[in-house]
Design an enzyme around this catalytic site. Structure first.
Site, PDB file in Angstrom:
ATOM      1  N   GLU A   1       1.001   3.960   1.869  1.00  0.00           N
ATOM      2  CA  GLU A   1       1.738   4.131   3.166  1.00  0.00           C
ATOM      3  C   GLU A   1       3.010   3.211   3.656  1.00  0.00           C
ATOM      4  O   GLU A   1       3.987   3.529   4.086  1.00  0.00           O
ATOM      5  CB  GLU A   1       0.589   4.189   4.534  1.00  0.00           C
ATOM      6  CG  GLU A   1      -0.489   4.942   3.957  1.00  0.00           C
ATOM      7  CD  GLU A   1      -1.685   4.621   3.408  1.00  0.00           C
ATOM      8  OE1 GLU A   1      -1.302   3.309   2.640  1.00  0.00           O
ATOM      9  OE2 GLU A   1      -2.837   4.612   3.652  1.00  0.00           O
TER      10      GLU A   1
ATOM     11  N   HIS B   1       0.812  -1.024  -0.021  1.00  0.00           N
ATOM     12  CA  HIS B   1      -0.091  -0.151  -0.011  1.00  0.00           C
ATOM     13  C   HIS B   1       0.909   1.196   0.111  1.00  0.00           C
ATOM     14  O   HIS B   1       2.082   0.999   0.180  1.00  0.00           O
ATOM     15  CB  HIS B   1      -1.018  -0.040   1.394  1.00  0.00           C
ATOM     16  CG  HIS B   1      -1.975  -1.168   1.252  1.00  0.00           C
ATOM     17  ND1 HIS B   1      -3.032  -1.181   1.999  1.00  0.00           N
ATOM     18  CD2 HIS B   1      -2.006  -2.024   0.252  1.00  0.00           C
ATOM     19  CE1 HIS B   1      -3.982  -2.144   1.940  1.00  0.00           C
ATOM     20  NE2 HIS B   1      -3.403  -2.772   0.572  1.00  0.00           N
TER      21      HIS B   1
ATOM     22  N   CYS C   1      -1.987  -0.290   7.329  1.00  0.00           N
ATOM     23  CA  CYS C   1      -1.299   0.771   7.241  1.00  0.00           C
ATOM     24  C   CYS C   1      -1.267   1.721   8.615  1.00  0.00           C
ATOM     25  O   CYS C   1      -0.480   2.183   9.192  1.00  0.00           O
ATOM     26  CB  CYS C   1      -1.465   1.724   6.121  1.00  0.00           C
ATOM     27  SG  CYS C   1      -1.134   0.626   4.601  1.00  0.00           S
TER      28      CYS C   1
ATOM     29  N   CYS D   1      -5.989   1.989   5.931  1.00  0.00           N
ATOM     30  CA  CYS D   1      -6.580   0.834   6.091  1.00  0.00           C
ATOM     31  C   CYS D   1      -5.869   0.225   7.508  1.00  0.00           C
ATOM     32  O   CYS D   1      -4.800   1.054   7.814  1.00  0.00           O
ATOM     33  CB  CYS D   1      -6.256  -0.347   5.250  1.00  0.00           C
ATOM     34  SG  CYS D   1      -4.540  -1.062   4.992  1.00  0.00           S
TER      35      CYS D   1
HETATM   36 ZN   LIG Z   1      -3.085   0.281   4.026  1.00  0.00          ZN
END
Ligand SMILES: [Zn+2]
Length: 154
Positions: free
Chosen positions: A53, A51, A84, A81
């Site tokens: 991040e 992801h 993260c 999410c």
């Molecule tokens: Zn994430």
């Protein structure tokens, strides 16, 4: 518009248009200087954890040569999410800024409400069958860690 968030959004566009992953971007700033900027690369890398991040945290820690980002702040184009969000805490960052919400992301097919429900024990089903086994044996490394004198606590 915040100049760092502007770059995070540009990263989201770039990653999506290149086909690297979903439309998400993140920027990490230290003392007003951008030390990492990244976008989601799940499709490009076949890594479901890549992801924006996480990608930015990996770049920042590599650049700074340390796992502690407590003097950094992160700008994410979307609400992180659970993975993260946790990683931002593990990195000890003190500030998080995000723009789009988890509901906005759910509207385009990135719904992580199920993960929150599993964590909160309110999910009506669980995708991952989880069982606790061999608890005593698995605690052995913890006993040694507790006694270890040259450990790096983090
Ligand atoms: Zn994430």
């Amino acid at each position: 518009m915040n100049k760092y968030m502007k770059i995070a959004v540009e990263e989201a566009f770039t990653g999506m248009r290149k086909g690297d992953g979903g439309p998400f971007g993140a920027v990490i700033v230290k003392d007003g200087e951008i030390i990492a900027q990244a976008h989601n690369e799940v499709i490009k890398t076949n890594d479901p954890t890549m992801h924006a991040e996480i990608n930015a945290i990996r770049q920042a820690t590599k650049k700074l040569g340390r796992f502690d980002l407590s003097d950094c702040e992160i700008y994410s184009s979307c609400e992180p999410c659970p993975m993260c969000f946790a990683a931002i805490h593990w990195a000890k960052m003190k500030s998080l800024y995000f723009g789009a919400s988890r509901e906005d992301a759910a509207d385009i097919g990135f719904d992580d409400q199920y993960i929150y429900d599993v964590i909160n024990k309110t999910a009506d089903h669980e995708q991952v069958h989880t069982r606790i086994i061999d608890c005593d044996h698995c605690n052995e490394p913890f006993k040694e860690w507790k006694q270890k004198e040259d450990k790096t606590q983090y």
